[in-house]
Scaffold this active site. Structure first.
Site, mmCIF file in Angstrom:
data_model
loop_
_atom_site.group_PDB
_atom_site.id
_atom_site.type_symbol
_atom_site.label_atom_id
_atom_site.label_comp_id
_atom_site.label_asym_id
_atom_site.label_seq_id
_atom_site.Cartn_x
_atom_site.Cartn_y
_atom_site.Cartn_z
ATOM 1 N N HIS A 59 0.873 -1.178 0.000
ATOM 2 C CA HIS A 59 0.000 0.000 0.000
ATOM 3 C C HIS A 59 0.908 1.226 0.000
ATOM 4 C CE1 HIS A 59 -3.656 -2.323 1.213
ATOM 5 N NE2 HIS A 59 -2.742 -3.105 1.761
ATOM 6 N N HIS A 175 -8.879 -10.358 0.863
ATOM 7 C CA HIS A 175 -8.687 -10.055 2.282
ATOM 8 C C HIS A 175 -9.869 -10.703 2.984
ATOM 9 C CE1 HIS A 175 -7.754 -7.063 5.693
ATOM 10 N NE2 HIS A 175 -8.739 -7.837 6.119
ATOM 11 N N ASP A 304 2.453 -6.699 2.882
ATOM 12 C CA ASP A 304 1.301 -5.850 3.195
ATOM 13 C C ASP A 304 1.811 -4.515 3.746
ATOM 14 O OD1 ASP A 304 -1.278 -4.929 3.501
ATOM 15 O OD2 ASP A 304 -1.756 -6.186 5.226
#
Length: 444
Positions: A59, A175, A304
């Site tokens: 991200h 997810h 992540d």
């Protein structure tokens, strides 16, 4: 331009041997025991030469959340950590749930990213009509939030889930957390402990039950519709038991470095710095994930990587943001698990380079093969160093690894044959500020 990486231990496709890697322009010409001749030489004696790491789950926060991170800063952290390619997630502002938003991300990366890049397309309850417009040579897959997480992209309608699994033309990365279970747990804990329960309760709120229920549902849908499923950040022993071993073409699972390094005992020391979704859980879960690295049930190790400002990480289960920055330290952390005997260095390369390339159909990357792009990471063992704030490349300028001493170093990172990180340049090593990576191609 011809470049020779000379005398290192090459780790590739299950083998480790001393040899040379020869590069011409942006391609590998040879990776063998025979000596390379001519060109620019880099002495890798005493080092290990690996395919560039592919992180399939990051991200980078751009566009819209750039106070925390951006493509320039986080790709710089990637280069310093030996990561040459990344797949970015869609929960930015705006969300990457339209073709226009997807195009804008590629435009930004072409101006800012120091390593190679690709972007997931985000599924919503009502955007499956756009799937047929996605270029399968450009997009790694479709990201589906089957549980509430950062960005409010929850898909919670049964008819929408059925449609996504039935119509997705690309791998689906899920997810998996059951939102109803989480909401019920949060309400109960708030009633007992107040509006912001202690962070040590996070794995009881985002519980094993919530993860298992959602992952079981994703697998059921994938089997029903013959969909290609990649379950992100598996966090429990029970979920792992649902995953078939060594099944790279149907259902696969990812573990994150954070879930492999930490367990509930670390909340006492690190608090909300290790608060992530799904939550870091028990020692039993951590050990099961570690075992899954070698038995084939875990196919990919990713980060992540999810930066927040440190002030956003204050508080407990309700108030502190979930997510932590790890991309700069993921490879050296996994190499420590090699030293501990948790996995072999050959398996590490499978998990962090070969398998991401295989699962998502990455074109000419992920292996040290003639004709492949020269994405190469050189690491040195028995070279201790301690993480301090001044070494952190991520824009947020903190890490749960601060104060930790690693015994491996990233010496050099080559991206498309270009030296993008050199530890020997500058006090903390230097990332090439003028180099821009390439968009990753898929399934060509």
């Amino acid at each position: 331009m011809r470049t020779v990486i000379q005398g290192g231990t090459i780790v590739n496709e299950g083998k480790a041997f001393v040899g040379d890697v020869v590069i011409e322009d942006d391609k590998i010409v040879e990776a063998s025991r025979s000596g390379g001749v001519g060109g620019r030489f880099f002495d890798a004696t005493g080092c290990y030469v690996l395919p560039g790491i592919i992180d399939d789950h990051v991200h980078f926060r751009e566009p819209g959340l750039t106070a925390k991170a951006d493509m320039e800063s986080e790709s710089r952290a990637a280069a310093a950590g030996g990561v040459t390619s990344y797949f970015d997630m869609p929960n930015t502002v705006p969300q990457t749930t339209t073709i226009e938003a997807l195009d804008e991300k590629y435009r930004l990366a072409a101006e800012k990213s120091h390593v190679n890049y690709a972007f997931f397309f985000g599924a919503t309850n009502d955007n499956t009509a756009l799937f047929e417009k996605l270029d399968p040579h450009r997009v790694p897959g479709i990201k589906l939030f089957m549980g509430s997480s950062t960005g409010n992209m929850l898909v919670d309608r049964d008819e929408s889930l059925e449609r996504i699994f039935r119509e997705a033309p690309l791998p689906i990365m899920t997810h998996c957390e059951d939102t109803a279970i989480i909401n019920r747990n949060m309400a109960a804990f708030k009633e007992r402990f107040g509006e912001d329960p202690d962070v040590r309760l996070h794995p009881l709120i985002r519980s094993e039950e919530a993860c298992y229920a959602s992952t079981a549902k994703a697998l059921e849908l994938a089997v029903k519709h013959s969909a290609r499923l990649h379950v992100a950040h598996i966090s429990t022993k029970e979920e792992l038991e649902l995953i078939p071993a060594d099944c790279l073409h149907t259902i696969t699972a990812e573990a994150t470095v954070g879930h492999l390094l930490f367990s509930v005992v670390d909340y006492e020391r690190l608090g909300a710095r290790i608060k992530v979704n799904p939550a870091i859980k028990s020692v039993i879960d951590q050990e099961a994930l570690r075992q899954g690295l070698m038995d084939g049930r875990i196919s990919v190790v990713a980060t992540d990587h999810a930066p927040h400002l440190i002030e956003q990480k204050q508080g407990g289960c309700a108030r502190a943001a979930s997510g932590m920055p790890m991309i700069q330290f993921s490879l050296v952390a996994m190499l420590e698990l090699v030293d501990e005997g948790v996995l072999t260095i050959e398996r590490l390369v499978e998990l962090m380079a070969h398998n991401p390339a295989r699962i998502f159909g990455v074109h000419e990357r992920g292996f040290l093969r003639p004709g492949y792009k020269a994405d190469i990471t050189i690491v040195r063992p028995r070279s201790p160093w301690t993480v301090s704030q001044d070494l952190i490349e991520s824009k947020c300028k903190w890490s749960p690894m601060e104060g930790h001493t690693f015994n491996w170093r990233v010496e050099k990172t080559f991206c498309n044959g270009h030296l993008v990180y050199d530890r020997l340049q500058g006090r903390n090593g230097t990332v090439s500020s003028d180099y821009i990576g390439q968009p990753i191609k898929f399934r060509v």
